[in-house]
Design a protein around this motif. Structure first.
Motif, PDB file in Angstrom:
ATOM      1  N   MET A   1       0.838  -1.288   0.088  1.00 35.75           N
ATOM      2  CA  MET A   1      -0.079  -0.266   0.065  1.00 35.75           C
ATOM      3  C   MET A   1       0.729   1.153   0.197  1.00 35.75           C
ATOM      4  SD  MET A   1      -3.094   0.814   2.623  1.00 35.75           S
ATOM      5  CE  MET A   1      -4.123   2.139   2.456  1.00 35.75           C
ATOM      6  N   ASP A   2       0.695   2.248  -1.115  1.00 39.10           N
ATOM      7  CA  ASP A   2       1.343   3.329  -1.096  1.00 39.10           C
ATOM      8  C   ASP A   2       0.804   4.549  -0.280  1.00 39.10           C
ATOM      9  OD1 ASP A   2       3.178   1.988  -2.492  1.00 39.10           O
ATOM     10  OD2 ASP A   2       2.161   2.258  -4.542  1.00 39.10           O
ATOM     11  N   ILE A   3       1.533   5.269   0.685  1.00 37.03           N
ATOM     12  CA  ILE A   3       0.968   6.539   1.233  1.00 37.03           C
ATOM     13  C   ILE A   3       1.859   7.678   1.106  1.00 37.03           C
ATOM     14  CG2 ILE A   3       0.329   7.212   3.488  1.00 37.03           C
ATOM     15  CD1 ILE A   3      -0.312   4.271   4.263  1.00 37.03           C
ATOM     16  N   ILE A   4       1.322   8.639   0.767  1.00 38.00           N
ATOM     17  CA  ILE A   4       2.108  10.019   0.907  1.00 38.00           C
ATOM     18  C   ILE A   4       1.642  10.733   1.959  1.00 38.00           C
ATOM     19  CG2 ILE A   4       2.518  12.421  -0.318  1.00 38.00           C
ATOM     20  CD1 ILE A   4       1.613  10.633  -3.090  1.00 38.00           C
ATOM     21  N   ILE A   5       2.584  11.167   2.655  1.00 36.94           N
ATOM     22  CA  ILE A   5       2.492  12.235   3.792  1.00 36.94           C
ATOM     23  C   ILE A   5       3.040  13.529   3.620  1.00 36.94           C
ATOM     24  CG2 ILE A   5       2.810  12.799   6.289  1.00 36.94           C
ATOM     25  CD1 ILE A   5       3.087   9.572   6.550  1.00 36.94           C
ATOM     26  N   ILE A   6       1.975  14.581   3.574  1.00 41.48           N
ATOM     27  CA  ILE A   6       2.620  15.929   3.345  1.00 41.48           C
ATOM     28  C   ILE A   6       2.450  16.722   5.011  1.00 41.48           C
ATOM     29  CG2 ILE A   6       2.159  18.129   2.186  1.00 41.48           C
ATOM     30  CD1 ILE A   6       0.668  16.582   0.011  1.00 41.48           C
ATOM     31  N   GLY A   7       3.738  17.214   4.964  1.00 37.24           N
ATOM     32  CA  GLY A   7       3.775  17.719   6.676  1.00 37.24           C
ATOM     33  C   GLY A   7       4.742  16.760   7.584  1.00 37.24           C
ATOM     34  N   CYS A   8       5.997  17.198   7.805  1.00 39.39           N
ATOM     35  CA  CYS A   8       6.789  16.292   8.404  1.00 39.39           C
ATOM     36  C   CYS A   8       7.070  16.707   9.812  1.00 39.39           C
ATOM     37  CB  CYS A   8       8.154  16.123   7.904  1.00 39.39           C
ATOM     38  SG  CYS A   8       7.820  15.242   6.420  1.00 39.39           S
ATOM     39  N   GLY A   9       6.005  17.494  10.523  1.00 36.85           N
ATOM     40  CA  GLY A   9       6.392  17.982  12.045  1.00 36.85           C
ATOM     41  C   GLY A   9       6.214  16.594  12.783  1.00 36.85           C
ATOM     42  N   LYS A  10       5.565  17.049  14.064  1.00 39.51           N
ATOM     43  CA  LYS A  10       5.412  15.953  14.934  1.00 39.51           C
ATOM     44  C   LYS A  10       4.377  14.808  14.664  1.00 39.51           C
ATOM     45  CE  LYS A  10       4.595  18.611  18.371  1.00 39.51           C
ATOM     46  NZ  LYS A  10       4.745  20.219  18.004  1.00 39.51           N
ATOM     47  N   VAL A  11       3.171  15.058  14.140  1.00 38.11           N
ATOM     48  CA  VAL A  11       2.366  14.094  13.719  1.00 38.11           C
ATOM     49  C   VAL A  11       2.667  13.220  12.671  1.00 38.11           C
ATOM     50  CG1 VAL A  11       0.074  13.495  12.947  1.00 38.11           C
ATOM     51  CG2 VAL A  11       0.245  15.262  14.939  1.00 38.11           C
ATOM     52  N   GLY A  12       3.006  14.162  11.571  1.00 45.20           N
ATOM     53  CA  GLY A  12       3.611  13.404  10.117  1.00 45.20           C
ATOM     54  C   GLY A  12       4.837  12.466  10.513  1.00 45.20           C
ATOM     55  N   THR A  13       5.900  12.668  11.306  1.00 48.41           N
ATOM     56  CA  THR A  13       7.024  11.934  11.456  1.00 48.41           C
ATOM     57  C   THR A  13       6.456  10.809  12.200  1.00 48.41           C
ATOM     58  OG1 THR A  13       8.230  13.830  11.633  1.00 48.41           O
ATOM     59  CG2 THR A  13       9.348  11.877  12.531  1.00 48.41           C
ATOM     60  N   THR A  14       5.796  10.877  13.314  1.00 51.51           N
ATOM     61  CA  THR A  14       4.909   9.911  14.087  1.00 51.51           C
ATOM     62  C   THR A  14       4.473   8.958  13.382  1.00 51.51           C
ATOM     63  OG1 THR A  14       4.926  11.276  16.299  1.00 51.51           O
ATOM     64  CG2 THR A  14       3.719   9.088  16.261  1.00 51.51           C
ATOM     65  N   LEU A  15       3.550   9.542  12.448  1.00 52.38           N
ATOM     66  CA  LEU A  15       2.704   8.647  11.568  1.00 52.38           C
ATOM     67  C   LEU A  15       3.649   7.843  10.644  1.00 52.38           C
ATOM     68  CD1 LEU A  15      -0.277   7.943  10.905  1.00 52.38           C
ATOM     69  CD2 LEU A  15      -0.291   9.813   9.486  1.00 52.38           C
ATOM     70  N   ALA A  16       4.549   8.446   9.892  1.00 49.43           N
ATOM     71  CA  ALA A  16       5.669   8.108   9.166  1.00 49.43           C
ATOM     72  C   ALA A  16       6.087   6.513   9.954  1.00 49.43           C
ATOM     73  CB  ALA A  16       6.357   8.984   8.564  1.00 49.43           C
ATOM     74  N   GLU A  17       6.525   6.760  10.876  1.00 51.14           N
ATOM     75  CA  GLU A  17       7.493   5.796  11.518  1.00 51.14           C
ATOM     76  C   GLU A  17       6.670   4.652  11.969  1.00 51.14           C
ATOM     77  OE1 GLU A  17      10.229   5.590  15.791  1.00 51.14           O
ATOM     78  OE2 GLU A  17       8.483   7.200  15.562  1.00 51.14           O
ATOM     79  N   GLN A  18       5.241   4.822  12.315  1.00 52.73           N
ATOM     80  CA  GLN A  18       4.394   3.678  12.381  1.00 52.73           C
ATOM     81  C   GLN A  18       4.159   3.103  11.293  1.00 52.73           C
ATOM     82  OE1 GLN A  18       1.001   5.011  14.790  1.00 52.73           O
ATOM     83  NE2 GLN A  18       2.199   5.657  16.612  1.00 52.73           N
ATOM     84  N   LEU A  19       3.730   3.700  10.086  1.00 60.32           N
ATOM     85  CA  LEU A  19       3.534   2.877   8.764  1.00 60.32           C
ATOM     86  C   LEU A  19       4.677   2.408   8.168  1.00 60.32           C
ATOM     87  CD1 LEU A  19       1.174   6.022   7.161  1.00 60.32           C
ATOM     88  CD2 LEU A  19       0.361   3.832   8.144  1.00 60.32           C
ATOM     89  N   VAL A  20       5.718   2.827   8.466  1.00 58.28           N
ATOM     90  CA  VAL A  20       6.935   2.115   7.818  1.00 58.28           C
ATOM     91  C   VAL A  20       7.177   1.005   8.629  1.00 58.28           C
ATOM     92  CG1 VAL A  20       9.409   2.295   7.536  1.00 58.28           C
ATOM     93  CG2 VAL A  20       8.229   4.142   6.755  1.00 58.28           C
ATOM     94  N   ARG A  21       6.966   0.888  10.029  1.00 56.36           N
ATOM     95  CA  ARG A  21       7.327  -0.124  10.839  1.00 56.36           C
ATOM     96  C   ARG A  21       6.144  -1.374  10.193  1.00 56.36           C
ATOM     97  NH1 ARG A  21       6.046   1.614  15.866  1.00 56.36           N
ATOM     98  NH2 ARG A  21       8.099   2.790  16.064  1.00 56.36           N
ATOM     99  N   GLU A  22       4.931  -0.876   9.666  1.00 52.88           N
ATOM    100  CA  GLU A  22       3.989  -1.979   9.309  1.00 52.88           C
ATOM    101  C   GLU A  22       4.269  -2.285   7.802  1.00 52.88           C
ATOM    102  OE1 GLU A  22      -0.084  -1.279  10.680  1.00 52.88           O
ATOM    103  OE2 GLU A  22       0.767  -0.554  12.671  1.00 52.88           O
ATOM    104  N   ASP A  23       5.327  -2.023   7.329  1.00 55.29           N
ATOM    105  CA  ASP A  23       5.519  -2.180   5.722  1.00 55.29           C
ATOM    106  C   ASP A  23       4.643  -1.637   4.798  1.00 55.29           C
ATOM    107  OD1 ASP A  23       7.610  -4.007   6.593  1.00 55.29           O
ATOM    108  OD2 ASP A  23       6.262  -5.710   7.002  1.00 55.29           O
ATOM    109  N   TYR A  24       4.246  -0.311   5.225  1.00 56.46           N
ATOM    110  CA  TYR A  24       3.615   0.419   4.157  1.00 56.46           C
ATOM    111  C   TYR A  24       4.777   1.167   3.261  1.00 56.46           C
ATOM    112  CZ  TYR A  24      -0.727  -0.285   6.390  1.00 56.46           C
ATOM    113  OH  TYR A  24      -1.982  -1.042   6.920  1.00 56.46           O
ATOM    114  N   ASN A  25       4.298   1.270   2.110  1.00 55.17           N
ATOM    115  CA  ASN A  25       5.364   2.375   1.351  1.00 55.17           C
ATOM    116  C   ASN A  25       5.019   3.585   1.529  1.00 55.17           C
ATOM    117  OD1 ASN A  25       6.700  -0.039   0.140  1.00 55.17           O
ATOM    118  ND2 ASN A  25       5.060  -0.278  -1.134  1.00 55.17           N
ATOM    119  N   VAL A  26       6.106   4.510   2.017  1.00 46.42           N
ATOM    120  CA  VAL A  26       5.684   5.789   2.451  1.00 46.42           C
ATOM    121  C   VAL A  26       6.673   7.044   1.966  1.00 46.42           C
ATOM    122  CG1 VAL A  26       5.502   7.417   4.521  1.00 46.42           C
ATOM    123  CG2 VAL A  26       5.012   5.156   4.805  1.00 46.42           C
TER     124      VAL A  26
END
Length: 452
Positions: A1-26
């Motif tokens: 599953m391919d996901i784009i995150i716009i905004g790399c503040g506290k929420v964006g970084t936290t979310l990216a970390e969790q999604l990558v850990r679950e093997d999503y393409n970010v």
């Protein structure tokens, strides 16, 4: 599953970390190269510097084939524009963070007209969590399931509860309140306990039950269950505004201390039922004069974590108030958790959980999907609510006969609004919602509870 995150503040970084850990393409996008450099190298995502509202930038990030775009920049309007462009260019699911209270009554219209899949307001979500805690102040954390019919409540075991040395089976037979002990935190260790697990003083215990049954259990062990009658809030930001509105509806008296005079004037206009005080919340004499010693709850919501922590410690020494402490950064989360600051509120984790819940729900494969998701046990386990839409390998079989993964507990079955703590002879049926507690991360389908 391919996901784009716009905004790399506290929420964006936290979310990216969790999604990558679950093997999503970010893919992460941010206008600030400096902010992007601060993103940990451990987050295995493509990192692009640029304007996320630019069509060419979104195309470069792969929006035309992406499954989802999540916009969590600091601007509500920017987030909405990013989602609108993504819908037109890529036809993917979109999630926008919208924080300004001006839009709070218009979110349904905005969502429908712009075709946005989900709008999340972190401040309102945080205020809602705090209001639940103040309704039941003896709990450190309360997570609702089944539209509020079931709750996961965390509390600290004290000597006066007389639980020390009792096993989970002992507690079940002795108190007979139809609650399930679903998790225990002991120092740096966490456990999804079985019946033989022995509880000790100082443990952080999470129970799952209906509100009525949890209240009965707490009364039997000697914990007060009545909501607070008054609350002092330090910091008059957006969370304080939403919280004051929620508490007023609960008939809880609210006093807000805010040092910015202009903000005080705004809050006075917006909040008829709250007392707004223009003053420095770190002025100890002011807090005492305004009734800290008799306050039943003390909530620190300033923009500085250090200030919130020290205020909570001061309140702990000078009152018996229920403490709620907001923390934005998590660099010292392990240290902060040892300070006994009452209920810790991490707005970015709350936001990430809501979004992750939606992402997991998209991944359902056989008619079961994630309705609710919370990170529990200091973030090292999850509590999930699955909707069972079709029959599968887990339905119609007594739970005791299912080959469940280790460190996994089926906590509760909701069948047509009838809440039942899960026992070994119970069976999951089509149409149920099922609550699962597990340290196995990334469950997306009810079948994932089984060993392969």
């Amino acid at each position: 599953m391919d996901i784009i995150i716009i905004g790399c503040g506290k929420v964006g970084t936290t979310l990216a970390e969790q999604l990558v850990r679950e093997d999503y393409n970010v893919v992460m996008i941010d206008t600030s190269a400096e902010r992007m450099q601060r993103v940990s190298d451990d987050i295995d995502a493509i990192k692009l510097v640029g304007n996320g509202a630019s069509i060419s930038m979104q195309i470069e990030a792969g929006v035309q084939t992406a499954d989802m775009l999540i916009a969590v920049t600091g601007s509500d309007e920017m987030n909405l524009l990013c989602c609108l462009i993504a819908r037109k260019v890529g036809h993917c699911h979109t999630i926008a963070r919208v924080r300004n209270p001006i839009y709070s009554n218009e979110l349904t219209f905005i969502k429908q007209q712009l075709g946005i899949s989900m709008i999340i307001n972190p401040e309102y979500a945080a205020a809602t969590e705090i209001s639940r805690i103040l309704r039941f102040p003896s709990a450190i954390k309360i997570d609702p399931f089944a539209k509020g019919k079931v709750e996961l409540l965390k509390f600290k075991v004290k000597p006066e509860f007389k639980l020390d040395g009792l096993s989970v089976m002992d507690i079940d037979s002795q108190f007979r309140c139809d609650v399930l002990i679903g998790g225990v935190e002991r120092g740096d260790e966490v456990a999804i306990p079985d019946g033989k697990f022995v509880i000790k003083n100082g443990d952080m215990v999470s129970i799952i039950a209906s509100p009525a049954n949890s209240a009965e259990f707490f009364r039997k062990i000697g914990i007060q269950t009545n909501q607070v009658r008054n609350t002092m809030i330090v910091g008059g930001g957006t969370i304080a505004y939403y919280l004051a509105k929620l508490l007023a509806a609960m008939k809880i008296r609210v006093k807000i201390v805010e040092k910015d005079k202009a903000r005080c004037e705004v809050l006075t206009e917006l909040l008829d039922d709250a007392l707004i005080l223009n003053g420095d919340g770190t002025d100890r004499q002011l807090l005492l004069e305004e009734g800290l010693m008799t306050a039943e709850a003390f909530v620190t919501l300033t923009n500085m974590d250090e200030e919130n922590v020290f205020l909570a410690l001061y309140a702990k020494e000078n009152s018996s108030a229920k403490l709620v402490t907001k923390v934005n950064r998590i660099a010292f989360d392990e240290l902060i958790s040892k300070l006994d600051l009452g209920s810790l509120i991490y707005p970015k984790y709350i936001t990430a959980d809501y979004i992750l819940q939606y992402v997991r729900a998209m991944q359902n494969t056989i008619g079961s999907n994630v309705e609710t998701l919370y990170h529990i046990l200091d973030g090292r386990a999850e509590a999930l609510e699955f909707v069972i839409r079709e029959e599968s390998e887990v339905t119609g079989i007594p739970l005791m006969n299912l080959n469940l993964k280790s460190n996994l507990l089926i906590g509760c079955i909701n069948r047509g609004g009838n809440i039942k703590i899960a026992r070994g002879q119970d069976c999951i049926q089509q149409g149920d919602t099922v609550i699962v507690l597990t340290s196995q991360k990334g469950l997306r389908d009810i079948r994932d509870i089984l060993r392969k």
